[in-house]
Design a protein around this motif. Structure first.
Motif, PDB file in Angstrom:
ATOM      1  N   ALA A   1      60.026  93.088 107.172  1.00  0.00           N
ATOM      2  CA  ALA A   1      59.616  91.693 107.206  1.00  0.00           C
ATOM      3  C   ALA A   1      59.122  91.421 108.619  1.00  0.00           C
ATOM      4  O   ALA A   1      59.823  91.716 109.589  1.00  0.00           O
ATOM      5  CB  ALA A   1      60.784  90.777 106.862  1.00  0.00           C
TER       6      ALA A   1
ATOM      7  N   SER B   1      66.024  82.128 107.737  1.00  0.00           N
ATOM      8  CA  SER B   1      67.303  82.834 107.608  1.00  0.00           C
ATOM      9  C   SER B   1      67.206  84.258 108.153  1.00  0.00           C
ATOM     10  O   SER B   1      68.215  84.825 108.570  1.00  0.00           O
ATOM     11  CB  SER B   1      67.785  82.832 106.157  1.00  0.00           C
ATOM     12  OG  SER B   1      66.865  83.495 105.332  1.00  0.00           O
ATOM     13  N   LEU B   2      66.007  84.833 108.181  1.00  0.00           N
ATOM     14  CA  LEU B   2      65.834  86.159 108.780  1.00  0.00           C
ATOM     15  C   LEU B   2      65.849  86.090 110.305  1.00  0.00           C
ATOM     16  O   LEU B   2      66.024  87.107 110.963  1.00  0.00           O
ATOM     17  CB  LEU B   2      64.524  86.791 108.302  1.00  0.00           C
ATOM     18  CG  LEU B   2      64.470  87.188 106.829  1.00  0.00           C
ATOM     19  CD1 LEU B   2      63.055  87.615 106.447  1.00  0.00           C
ATOM     20  CD2 LEU B   2      65.475  88.283 106.521  1.00  0.00           C
TER      21      LEU B   2
ATOM     22  N   LEU C   1      55.371  90.996 104.390  1.00  0.00           N
ATOM     23  CA  LEU C   1      56.155  92.184 104.063  1.00  0.00           C
ATOM     24  C   LEU C   1      55.265  93.408 104.152  1.00  0.00           C
ATOM     25  O   LEU C   1      54.088  93.370 103.771  1.00  0.00           O
ATOM     26  CB  LEU C   1      56.755  92.061 102.666  1.00  0.00           C
ATOM     27  CG  LEU C   1      57.726  90.895 102.466  1.00  0.00           C
ATOM     28  CD1 LEU C   1      58.248  90.869 101.034  1.00  0.00           C
ATOM     29  CD2 LEU C   1      58.881  90.961 103.453  1.00  0.00           C
TER      30      LEU C   1
ATOM     31  N   LEU D   1      55.693  84.865 107.340  1.00  0.00           N
ATOM     32  CA  LEU D   1      56.318  86.019 106.710  1.00  0.00           C
ATOM     33  C   LEU D   1      55.310  86.934 106.035  1.00  0.00           C
ATOM     34  O   LEU D   1      54.534  86.514 105.180  1.00  0.00           O
ATOM     35  CB  LEU D   1      57.364  85.542 105.688  1.00  0.00           C
ATOM     36  CG  LEU D   1      58.229  86.618 105.039  1.00  0.00           C
ATOM     37  CD1 LEU D   1      59.003  87.426 106.077  1.00  0.00           C
ATOM     38  CD2 LEU D   1      59.203  85.966 104.053  1.00  0.00           C
TER      39      LEU D   1
ATOM     40  N   GLY E   1      58.296  81.740 103.047  1.00  0.00           N
ATOM     41  CA  GLY E   1      59.146  82.458 102.113  1.00  0.00           C
ATOM     42  C   GLY E   1      58.367  83.313 101.141  1.00  0.00           C
ATOM     43  O   GLY E   1      57.235  82.995 100.769  1.00  0.00           O
TER      44      GLY E   1
ATOM     45  N   LEU F   1      64.384  95.788 105.950  1.00  0.00           N
ATOM     46  CA  LEU F   1      65.177  95.253 104.850  1.00  0.00           C
ATOM     47  C   LEU F   1      65.475  96.353 103.848  1.00  0.00           C
ATOM     48  O   LEU F   1      64.684  97.284 103.696  1.00  0.00           O
ATOM     49  CB  LEU F   1      64.401  94.137 104.124  1.00  0.00           C
ATOM     50  CG  LEU F   1      63.908  92.977 104.968  1.00  0.00           C
ATOM     51  CD1 LEU F   1      62.945  92.129 104.152  1.00  0.00           C
ATOM     52  CD2 LEU F   1      65.068  92.151 105.462  1.00  0.00           C
TER      53      LEU F   1
ATOM     54  N   LEU G   1      63.412  85.565 100.046  1.00  0.00           N
ATOM     55  CA  LEU G   1      63.395  85.759 101.495  1.00  0.00           C
ATOM     56  C   LEU G   1      62.863  84.511 102.176  1.00  0.00           C
ATOM     57  O   LEU G   1      61.888  83.918 101.731  1.00  0.00           O
ATOM     58  CB  LEU G   1      62.507  86.951 101.867  1.00  0.00           C
ATOM     59  CG  LEU G   1      62.992  88.323 101.439  1.00  0.00           C
ATOM     60  CD1 LEU G   1      61.914  89.364 101.712  1.00  0.00           C
ATOM     61  CD2 LEU G   1      64.273  88.681 102.162  1.00  0.00           C
ATOM     62  N   ASP G   2      63.483  84.157 103.285  1.00  0.00           N
ATOM     63  CA  ASP G   2      63.121  82.960 104.030  1.00  0.00           C
ATOM     64  C   ASP G   2      63.027  83.346 105.498  1.00  0.00           C
ATOM     65  O   ASP G   2      63.957  83.946 106.049  1.00  0.00           O
ATOM     66  CB  ASP G   2      64.202  81.897 103.804  1.00  0.00           C
ATOM     67  CG  ASP G   2      63.934  80.642 104.570  1.00  0.00           C
ATOM     68  OD1 ASP G   2      64.237  80.609 105.782  1.00  0.00           O
ATOM     69  OD2 ASP G   2      63.442  79.684 103.951  1.00  0.00           O
TER      70      ASP G   2
ATOM     71  N   TRP H   1      68.966  89.920  96.882  1.00  0.00           N
ATOM     72  CA  TRP H   1      68.520  88.635  97.407  1.00  0.00           C
ATOM     73  C   TRP H   1      67.017  88.573  97.615  1.00  0.00           C
ATOM     74  O   TRP H   1      66.457  87.521  97.819  1.00  0.00           O
ATOM     75  CB  TRP H   1      69.203  88.297  98.719  1.00  0.00           C
ATOM     76  CG  TRP H   1      69.246  89.434  99.686  1.00  0.00           C
ATOM     77  CD1 TRP H   1      70.286  90.271  99.909  1.00  0.00           C
ATOM     78  CD2 TRP H   1      68.186  89.894 100.527  1.00  0.00           C
ATOM     79  NE1 TRP H   1      69.961  91.222 100.830  1.00  0.00           N
ATOM     80  CE2 TRP H   1      68.673  91.001 101.238  1.00  0.00           C
ATOM     81  CE3 TRP H   1      66.900  89.472 100.755  1.00  0.00           C
ATOM     82  CZ2 TRP H   1      67.902  91.709 102.148  1.00  0.00           C
ATOM     83  CZ3 TRP H   1      66.114  90.180 101.674  1.00  0.00           C
ATOM     84  CH2 TRP H   1      66.636  91.273 102.342  1.00  0.00           C
ATOM     85  N   SER H   2      66.350  89.728  97.554  1.00  0.00           N
ATOM     86  CA  SER H   2      64.917  89.733  97.875  1.00  0.00           C
ATOM     87  C   SER H   2      64.052  89.152  96.772  1.00  0.00           C
ATOM     88  O   SER H   2      62.961  88.695  97.029  1.00  0.00           O
ATOM     89  CB  SER H   2      64.456  91.170  98.185  1.00  0.00           C
ATOM     90  OG  SER H   2      64.441  91.947  96.999  1.00  0.00           O
TER      91      SER H   2
ATOM     92  N   LYS I   1      55.553  82.615  96.553  1.00  0.00           N
ATOM     93  CA  LYS I   1      55.355  82.565  98.002  1.00  0.00           C
ATOM     94  C   LYS I   1      55.350  81.096  98.410  1.00  0.00           C
ATOM     95  O   LYS I   1      54.671  80.282  97.810  1.00  0.00           O
ATOM     96  CB  LYS I   1      54.023  83.209  98.405  1.00  0.00           C
ATOM     97  CG  LYS I   1      54.039  84.732  98.361  1.00  0.00           C
ATOM     98  CD  LYS I   1      53.555  85.220  97.060  1.00  0.00           C
ATOM     99  CE  LYS I   1      53.457  86.749  97.036  1.00  0.00           C
ATOM    100  NZ  LYS I   1      53.199  87.223  95.685  1.00  0.00           N
TER     101      LYS I   1
END
Length: 192
Positions: free
Chosen positions: A5, A171-172, A49, A47, A163, A182, A167-168, A188-189, A69
């Motif tokens: 991420a 919070s990351l 990935l 974000l 997000g 990750l 995933l946010d 949680w993903s 997203k």
């Protein structure tokens, strides 16, 4: 099979090969063999990935998987309820109509204080307010969010993907340019 991420900074082009005008992903990501799962325009941030797993990349990007997203868009002006309803219902962009999506104002406005300052900052005009809205979409066509907000009369000034699935970026704890590895199929993903 790494899954990274990254908080892609504003102005970074979404490719690894060097570019004559913009920094590339290689400035921020040193893990070899990974590629972006989807794209963010050079003038968008947030974000992103990256993975070396083609099947995982497809699950993240292909609209048939309906991975949501979330974007925060700072728009020019103050969209009324009708404009937000039009965005939510789907917008005709000429060659396609967007899917229905979730749209809301980012309330309270102080929640945008979680964001980092953009460099350079957006243009400021004292006579025209700006408003932050959140759009949650499950497709991702070229410049889609920007085109949607412009189509209803409120051009996007700043766009941040906050997000992907569950995933946010907040919070990351990722600052612009920072990345974290990750687990590729964590529950949680929302992408495993």
């Amino acid at each position: 099979m790494p899954l990274l991420a990254l908080n892609k900074p504003f102005g970074t082009i979404c490719q690894f090969s060097p570019h004559e005008k913009h920094p590339s992903l290689g400035v921020w990501v040193k893990t070899p063999g990974v590629y972006p799962a989807g794209r963010l325009d050079t003038d968008s941030e947030g974000l992103l990935l990256l993975t070396d797993d083609g099947a995982l990349q497809a699950r993240i990007t292909e609209p048939r998987h309906k991975l949501v997203k979330r974007y925060w868009a700072q728009v020019d002006g103050a969209p009324d309820a009708h404009a937000l309803e039009r965005l939510a219902a789907g917008v005709d962009l000429g060659e396609f109509v967007t899917r229905p999506c979730d749209v809301k104002r980012v309330e309270p406005v102080e929640s945008v204080d979680q964001l980092w300052p953009r460099n350079p900052p957006i243009r400021y005009r004292a006579a025209i307010p700006t408003t932050w809205i959140e759009l949650s979409i499950s497709e991702g066509r070229n410049r889609q969010v920007r085109r949607m907000t412009a189509a209803v009369g409120y051009p996007t000034l700043r766009l941040v993907r906050v997000g992907i699935g569950a995933l946010d970026i907040f919070s990351l704890g990722l600052a612009p340019g920072a990345s974290i590895e990750l687990p590729p199929r964590a529950p949680w993903s929302g992408i495993g």
